[in-house]
Design an enzyme around this catalytic site. Structure first.
Site, PDB file in Angstrom:
ATOM      1  N   GLU A 341      -1.878   3.561 -10.519  1.00 28.74           N
ATOM      2  CA  GLU A 341      -1.655   2.970  -9.207  1.00 28.74           C
ATOM      3  C   GLU A 341      -2.269   3.838  -8.114  1.00 28.74           C
ATOM      4  O   GLU A 341      -1.945   5.029  -8.010  1.00 28.74           O
ATOM      5  CB  GLU A 341      -0.156   2.834  -8.919  1.00 28.74           C
ATOM      6  CG  GLU A 341       0.574   1.871  -9.819  1.00 28.74           C
ATOM      7  CD  GLU A 341       2.057   1.769  -9.495  1.00 28.74           C
ATOM      8  OE1 GLU A 341       2.679   0.797  -9.918  1.00 28.74           O
ATOM      9  OE2 GLU A 341       2.596   2.677  -8.813  1.00 28.74           O
ATOM     10  N   CYS A 342      -3.139   3.253  -7.315  1.00 26.87           N
ATOM     11  CA  CYS A 342      -3.653   3.880  -6.097  1.00 26.87           C
ATOM     12  C   CYS A 342      -4.208   5.282  -6.375  1.00 26.87           C
ATOM     13  O   CYS A 342      -5.266   5.423  -6.973  1.00 26.87           O
ATOM     14  CB  CYS A 342      -2.571   3.901  -5.023  1.00 26.87           C
ATOM     15  SG  CYS A 342      -3.208   4.104  -3.339  1.00 26.87           S
ATOM     16  N   GLY A 343      -3.506   6.342  -5.987  1.00 29.99           N
ATOM     17  CA  GLY A 343      -3.990   7.690  -6.237  1.00 29.99           C
ATOM     18  C   GLY A 343      -4.233   7.960  -7.706  1.00 29.99           C
ATOM     19  O   GLY A 343      -5.152   8.713  -8.073  1.00 29.99           O
ATOM     20  N   SER A 435      -5.239  -0.225 -10.115  1.00 29.79           N
ATOM     21  CA  SER A 435      -5.306  -0.969  -8.865  1.00 29.79           C
ATOM     22  C   SER A 435      -4.738  -0.128  -7.728  1.00 29.79           C
ATOM     23  O   SER A 435      -3.983   0.828  -7.953  1.00 29.79           O
ATOM     24  CB  SER A 435      -4.499  -2.269  -8.986  1.00 29.79           C
ATOM     25  OG  SER A 435      -4.494  -2.987  -7.763  1.00 29.79           O
TER      26      SER A 435
END
Length: 465
Positions: A341-343, A435
């Site tokens: 997720e993200c980072g 994502s």
């Protein structure tokens, strides 16, 4: 004819509670909430703090101040049944419940004002009054009258300059009973803040060695206001009856029983909802935490979750952990799942370039590159459809990720159809799904279990969630 049998009413727990809100972000409501939590805790009271909306950073401060786990509340992402269940359980154990709002009192959908109205929790309004005098009263009056039915506790003026300034603010109120005091600036300078900020929000409490001293200073300042001088009997006027939800929250099925999920957890990967960990364990998962920043290798596991955080602040250290990089490569080559997720997604990429155009190679498992920027690139609630349901969450990032992996799905805003130019891409590269989307696991546990390898992932690309 048999007499009509009236079913017993849901159990009710009474507890003192207030919702700390503001006209906008940046008014100081996190500082006030944490100061209140610390003030009550120092007097031996059992304090439970909750945070409205999606937020990872403010809860770190509230947990340190209260000594208890902090959960998020949101009528859409979390759902009102779970909101009521968590507050009902907390009220059975706590002396006082503090709920920090999100952004401004009437921002978002549903708003913090909606939550306060539905739950009957009075609002403590925090206003940055540093550049106000008589207009303070006009602003408070407007906030009071904007949405009928919102219960009110009072107003606290923040970042007040002098005693005379405090008197001017107090005298501007149409309803003197609302006045709960003025809190002077904590430190030198016009923009002094006790809790420091950076992009994405506050610096987390565990990153500052003097975090507790900062909280105690805030509690000391609060103790010198009318709010801080109230005795416990006065607080009882804000007692709230918390009812159990009409429909108990169903426990997830044991889709992850017998499986070990490795979870990255340190300053680079710290965006973890406690409710997400609870959900994984409720599905039967064994959790194995590891710290990439500390040079730790990947634990023996069946799946990996790389949460969001601040990999951009630690890119060189992450890149230097070549042992973990090799472990992750072997994990993916073996077909074992990764949810990033993200980072977490950025760390898996080939390269990251910061806002000063300095570039750093990273783990190179995803065919993509990240670029940090000064402007916000994504913000708001998001959802995606898979496994016959909707997984809810949000997005919040200051970077762009250019990726050559297959885009297998795209998120959308709540109650809106999927659009190719909106939402966040969900990429698949081998056994990796990644994502910018931060998922709220309890909203659709089966989907999370699928992303972690319990069953094949089935994206409902035709759905209009």
């Amino acid at each position: 004819m048999s007499p009509l049998i009236t079913p017993p009413s849901p159990p009710v727990h009474h507890c003192v509670a207030v919702l700390i809100a503001a006209p906008a972000s940046g008014q100081g409501k996190t500082t006030i909430t944490a100061a209140l939590a610390r003030w009550h805790a120092r007097q031996g009271r059992r304090v439970r703090v909750f945070k409205c909306g999606p937020d990872y950073l403010d809860p770190y401060w509230h947990q340190l101040a209260s000594g208890a786990t902090v959960h998020n509340l949101d009528g859409w992402m979390v759902g009102m049944d779970e909101v009521r269940a968590r507050l009902h359980a907390a009220a059975a154990q706590a002396d006082v419940i503090l709920i920090e709002g999100v952004m401004g009192l009437f921002d978002g959908s549903p708003t913090a004002a909606d939550l306060a109205t539905q739950l009957g929790v009075p609002v403590l309004l925090v206003v940055d009054a540093s550049a106000m005098a008589g207009s303070f009263g006009a602003l408070v009056l407007g906030m009071q009258q904007y949405q009928p039915g919102v219960p009110w506790a009072g107003v606290l003026a923040n970042r007040v300059a002098t005693g005379m300034h405090t008197q001017m603010l107090q005298s501007s109120l149409r309803d003197p009973q609302l006045w709960l005091g003025g809190l002077q600036r904590m430190g030198p300078g016009k923009d002094a803040q006790l809790l420091p900020e950076r992009h994405l929000g506050l610096v987390a409490a565990h990153e500052l060695p003097d975090a507790m001293a900062r909280l105690n200073a805030a509690a000391d300042a609060l103790a010198d206001t009318p709010l801080g001088r109230m005795d416990w009997q006065d607080w009882q006027r804000w007692s709230v009856a918390f009812e159990a939800p009409a429909q108990p929250v169903a426990a997830p099925q044991p889709w992850l029983r017998g499986r070990t999920v490795a979870v990255a957890s340190d300053a680079a990967f710290s965006f973890i909802y406690p409710a997400n960990l609870d959900c994984l364990q409720a599905m039967g998962a064994n959790l194995a935490f590891f710290s990439p920043l500390a040079g730790e290798r990947l634990p023996v596991c069946d799946a990996v979750w790389l949460p969001g955080g601040y990999p951009e602040l630690h890119a060189a250290t992450l890149a230097a952990n070549t042992g973990l990089q090799a472990d992750l490569q072997q994990h993916v080559q073996a077909g074992k799942p990764v949810w990033a997720e993200c980072g977490g997604m950025l760390a898996l990429g080939q390269r990251m370039t910061d806002a000063q155009d300095q570039s750093q190679p990273l783990w190179g498992i995803l065919p993509g590159e990240a670029r940090m920027q000064e402007r916000l690139a994504g913000l708001g609630m998001q959802q995606c459809a898979l496994q016959g349901g909707v997984l809810r969450g949000h997005t919040f990032h200051y970077s762009r990720f250019t990726c050559q992996a297959a885009e297998v799905a795209r998120t959308s805003r709540p109650r809106q159809p999927v659009a190719p130019d909106k939402g966040e891409a969900i990429y698949q590269h081998g056994s990796v799904h990644a994502s910018y989307f931060h998922a709220w696991f309890p909203s659709h546990p089966r989907a999370v279990a699928a992303l972690l390898g319990a069953e094949p992932v089935q994206w409902d690309t035709a759905a209009q969630p």
